[in-house]
Write a protein that holds these residues in place. Structure first.
Motif, PDB file in Angstrom:
ATOM      1  N   ARG A 254       2.954   3.173  -1.994  1.00  0.00           N
ATOM      2  CA  ARG A 254       4.200   3.526  -1.305  1.00  0.00           C
ATOM      3  C   ARG A 254       4.082   3.314   0.195  1.00  0.00           C
ATOM      4  NH1 ARG A 254       4.131   7.896  -5.010  1.00  0.00           N
ATOM      5  NH2 ARG A 254       3.257   9.254  -3.400  1.00  0.00           N
ATOM      6  N   SER A 255       2.904   3.711   0.723  1.00  0.00           N
ATOM      7  CA  SER A 255       2.705   3.527   2.170  1.00  0.00           C
ATOM      8  C   SER A 255       2.723   2.054   2.537  1.00  0.00           C
ATOM      9  CB  SER A 255       1.383   4.177   2.594  1.00  0.00           C
ATOM     10  OG  SER A 255       1.397   5.565   2.351  1.00  0.00           O
ATOM     11  N   ARG A 256       2.072   1.240   1.664  1.00  0.00           N
ATOM     12  CA  ARG A 256       2.064  -0.193   1.932  1.00  0.00           C
ATOM     13  C   ARG A 256       3.475  -0.775   1.864  1.00  0.00           C
ATOM     14  NH1 ARG A 256      -3.246  -2.354  -1.472  1.00  0.00           N
ATOM     15  NH2 ARG A 256      -4.828  -1.638   0.032  1.00  0.00           N
ATOM     16  N   GLN A 257       4.218  -0.331   0.837  1.00  0.00           N
ATOM     17  CA  GLN A 257       5.585  -0.826   0.720  1.00  0.00           C
ATOM     18  C   GLN A 257       6.432  -0.400   1.915  1.00  0.00           C
ATOM     19  OE1 GLN A 257       6.955   0.605  -3.061  1.00  0.00           O
ATOM     20  NE2 GLN A 257       5.882  -0.984  -4.243  1.00  0.00           N
ATOM     21  N   GLU A 258       6.242   0.886   2.318  1.00  0.00           N
ATOM     22  CA  GLU A 258       6.988   1.345   3.487  1.00  0.00           C
ATOM     23  C   GLU A 258       6.574   0.567   4.728  1.00  0.00           C
ATOM     24  OE1 GLU A 258       6.253   5.485   3.715  1.00  0.00           O
ATOM     25  OE2 GLU A 258       7.458   6.021   1.958  1.00  0.00           O
ATOM     26  N   LEU A 259       5.248   0.343   4.843  1.00  0.00           N
ATOM     27  CA  LEU A 259       4.762  -0.419   5.989  1.00  0.00           C
ATOM     28  C   LEU A 259       5.280  -1.850   5.937  1.00  0.00           C
ATOM     29  CD1 LEU A 259       2.983  -0.619   8.505  1.00  0.00           C
ATOM     30  CD2 LEU A 259       1.044  -1.143   7.019  1.00  0.00           C
TER      31      LEU A 259
ATOM     32  N   LEU B 276      11.091  -4.923  11.230  1.00  0.00           N
ATOM     33  CA  LEU B 276      10.777  -5.224  12.630  1.00  0.00           C
ATOM     34  C   LEU B 276      10.828  -6.726  12.883  1.00  0.00           C
ATOM     35  CD1 LEU B 276       7.835  -2.742  13.334  1.00  0.00           C
ATOM     36  CD2 LEU B 276      10.128  -2.650  14.298  1.00  0.00           C
ATOM     37  N   GLN B 277      10.232  -7.479  11.927  1.00  0.00           N
ATOM     38  CA  GLN B 277      10.243  -8.921  12.110  1.00  0.00           C
ATOM     39  C   GLN B 277      11.665  -9.463  12.027  1.00  0.00           C
ATOM     40  OE1 GLN B 277       7.406 -11.013   9.785  1.00  0.00           O
ATOM     41  NE2 GLN B 277       8.255 -13.035  10.207  1.00  0.00           N
TER      42      GLN B 277
END
Length: 631
Positions: free
Chosen positions: A422-427, A434-435
């Motif tokens: 989940r953290s990776r997906q959120e990141l 951002l990009q």
């Protein structure tokens, strides 16, 4: 308001563009694409996408204007000079160093627009290799989907404003001034090959040493960017370089490219992509105690088995439960009373997973069987995850003793993995946002730059128009003065003509005889008041009429021949007396004298007429009649 991704009319427009013109814009960012299309629609005063689709079907020429609006061709020589400086000092020397002196150097400028970046590459490579070696070894492929921009790039002619970012030394060396344009050296142009190429539909150019695609991918969505980058990865050699624009970072594609200098957006190809990591599990063999030491270590082994942190049971070859450690007892609710019971009678044999068939399979195949992430539902509605390993136990290749089954609780790791995912997906989502935001800002900046250039061009055109209007104003002022002078002259001539007319009218009024002036077509030009009194017709009734068409008491047909003789110049003066009837109905003798108009350009004749009684004292009537009879 319907979002750009879900607007059916907009999607129908994109589908029509793909089917009718072969341009597939479905991979572009909807927000940017819709904004560009709306800009074109505003210039045509079209309110919705459905009406604009109808307009495209009626006017095929509109496609060119639409594509020029969508494809923002914002580029320049040495754009972002620091990045080009790094490319010149660090990348190109290594690229040339790793090639043999006879090897070709292949470069691709994708999304080249009007060619400035392609010719920038040509100048840098020619500076490093020399012009002769550059022509022999270097091929620069420059591609774009905009044919109009490609045609401009092939001409290789630029204005002073477009060339101002080129250093003076390179400008003097590689450009020739023709008229008011700077033209790139033709002998080097042959190494720069321009062609139309669609990054999504056409096969990529292969075996590349350098691929330059600056601020091209930022117009596409994340999925389309991934497809393009996979093609770029295929196109590059293992030692190849990728040079992107300042809005493109490749944070989500580290498996394909790794940054060489992230600040200047220069990347190298990851030659071998290793997506999967293999987990090696080592199994330790059971210590084979000799019989004379078994009694001494038996208790120690039992305690070690019982206190192991992984739940474990042992079943003999008869299917009887013989060993259960403490973790297994706590996990599955077993007790010492369950020892020596048939395993198939226990709930554990089929819950949380069917173990009996797996035990049989492990024994038959003589190899361990491992199951991962087996779900076990607890009474508190939570889920527990277990890794189950079934290991056959044998002291020789043929002597089968039983099986050992271990249950490793991996719930914590699964939850950590899920949390990590989940953290990776959120990141990843954050990075993509951002990009995307960065690319959107860059796109907006380029649009603003394009709009600024358009405004500058419009301002120059307005300035030029103002100068033309000022020139025309001066010309009109000069013409007005000339007209004023002519008007004054005409006014003076009119005054003079009026005086002449008044003088002429005075003369005609002073004459006590009727005066009629006719032109060469026998039409009446002058009819004085004495004639009016004589025949009863006003001047405004006869002017412009043929004298032979008048219905008066004078036999005008008898005048036809004398008037013609006068007009032709046969006779300069003729006089006669005709019987006539005046306006009062009285029979009179009418005296007529006919003379041609002399000394003027207009041909005609003057007829003087009067009642004989009024002029008998001035003329010899007998002589006139005698001459008339003779003629």
């Amino acid at each position: 308001m319907t979002s750009p991704e879900k607007d059916p009319e907009f999607e129908n427009l994109l589908l029509y563009l793909r089917q009718s013109r072969g341009f597939d814009f479905t991979g572009y960012k909807r927000s940017t694409l819709m904004r560009r299309v709306c800009k074109r629609m505003q210039s045509l005063s079209v309110d919705n996408f459905g009406d604009y689709l109808d307009y495209l079907e009626v006017d095929p020429e509109e496609f060119n204007y639409l594509f020029n609006t969508i494809l923002i061709n914002v580029t320049a020589f040495f754009r972002d000079s620091s990045a080009w400086e790094y490319l010149r000092e660090e990348v190109l020397p290594n690229l040339i160093k790793n090639k043999k002196s006879s090897d070709q150097i292949r470069i691709w400028s994708a999304g080249c627009a009007s060619g400035e970046e392609a010719y920038t590459l040509a100048m840098l490579m020619a500076e490093m290799l020399g012009a002769e070696e550059f022509r022999q070894r270097v091929k620069i492929y420059a591609t774009d989907v905009d044919e109009e921009a490609l045609n401009q790039a092939r001409i290789a002619a630029y204005s002073a404003k477009e060339i101002q970012t080129v250093p003076d030394q390179l400008r003097q060396k590689y450009f020739e001034v023709i008229g008011n344009r700077y033209v790139f050296r033709q002998d080097l142009c042959r190494s720069v090959i321009f062609g139309r190429h669609d990054l999504l539909q056409d096969a990529p150019i292969s075996r590349l040493d350098l691929l330059v695609s600056r601020n091209t991918m930022m117009y596409f969505n994340s999925e389309t960017q991934g497809r393009i980058l996979a093609r770029f990865h295929f196109a590059l050699n293992d030692a190849g370089y990728l040079f992107l624009g300042k809005a493109e970072m490749l944070l989500m594609h580290s498996s394909l490219f790794t940054p060489l200098d992230l600040k200047n957006r220069i990347f190298t190809k990851v030659s071998s992509v290793n997506i999967r990591n293999r987990l090696l599990i080592m199994a330790n063999s059971v210590d084979d105690e000799s019989s004379n030491r078994l009694s001494r270590h038996l208790r120690l082994r039992d305690m070690g088995f019982d206190t192991t942190p992984i739940a474990q049971i042992v079943i003999d070859n008869n299917g009887t439960l013989v060993l259960v450690n403490e973790q297994a007892r706590n996990l599955f609710g077993l007790s010492s009373r369950d020892l020596a019971r048939p395993f198939q009678d226990l709930e554990l044999s089929y819950r949380p997973i069917e173990l009996r068939s797996l035990i049989e399979r492990a024994c038959n195949e003589r190899r361990p069987i491992t199951l991962t992430n087996v779900e076990r539902y607890l009474s508190n509605a939570e889920t527990q995850y277990l890794d189950v390993r079934i290991t056959p136990l044998q002291d020789t290749d043929t002597n089968f003793l039983g099986v050992s089954i271990s249950f490793h609780d991996v719930t914590r790791y699964i939850k950590l993995q899920e949390a990590l995912q989940r953290s990776r997906q959120e990141l990843e989502t954050t990075n993509e946002e951002l990009q995307s935001t960065n690319e959107e800002l860059e796109t907006t900046n380029e649009e603003l730059q394009s709009t600024n250039e358009e405004l500058e061009t419009t301002n120059e055109e307005l300035q030029s128009t103002n100068e033309e209007l000022e020139t025309m104003n001066e010309e009109l002022q000069s013409t007005n003065e000339e007209l004023q002078t002519m008007n004054n002259e005409l006014s003076e001539r009119t005054t003079e003509l009026n005086r002449t007319n008044i003088f002429l009218i005075s003369i005609l009024r002073s004459l006590q005889t009727g005066i009629v002036v006719i032109d060469s077509s026998f039409n009446i030009s002058i009819w004085n008041y004495m004639v009016e009194d004589l025949w009863g017709l006003r001047t405004d009734e006869v002017l412009g009429q043929s004298i032979f068409s008048l219905d008066i008491g004078l036999p005008v047909e008898q005048l036809r021949s004398p008037i013609r003789d006068s007009l032709s110049g046969k006779k300069q003066f003729q006089e006669m007396i005709l019987d006539a009837t005046n306006r009062r109905g009285r029979q009179i003798k009418c005296y007529l004298a006919i003379t041609p108009l002399l000394g003027i350009e207009m041909q005609g004749a003057v007829l003087m007429m009067a009642d004989v009684e009024s002029v008998s004292s001035m003329i010899s009537i007998e002589g006139i009649q005698e001459r008339q009879q003779q003629s």
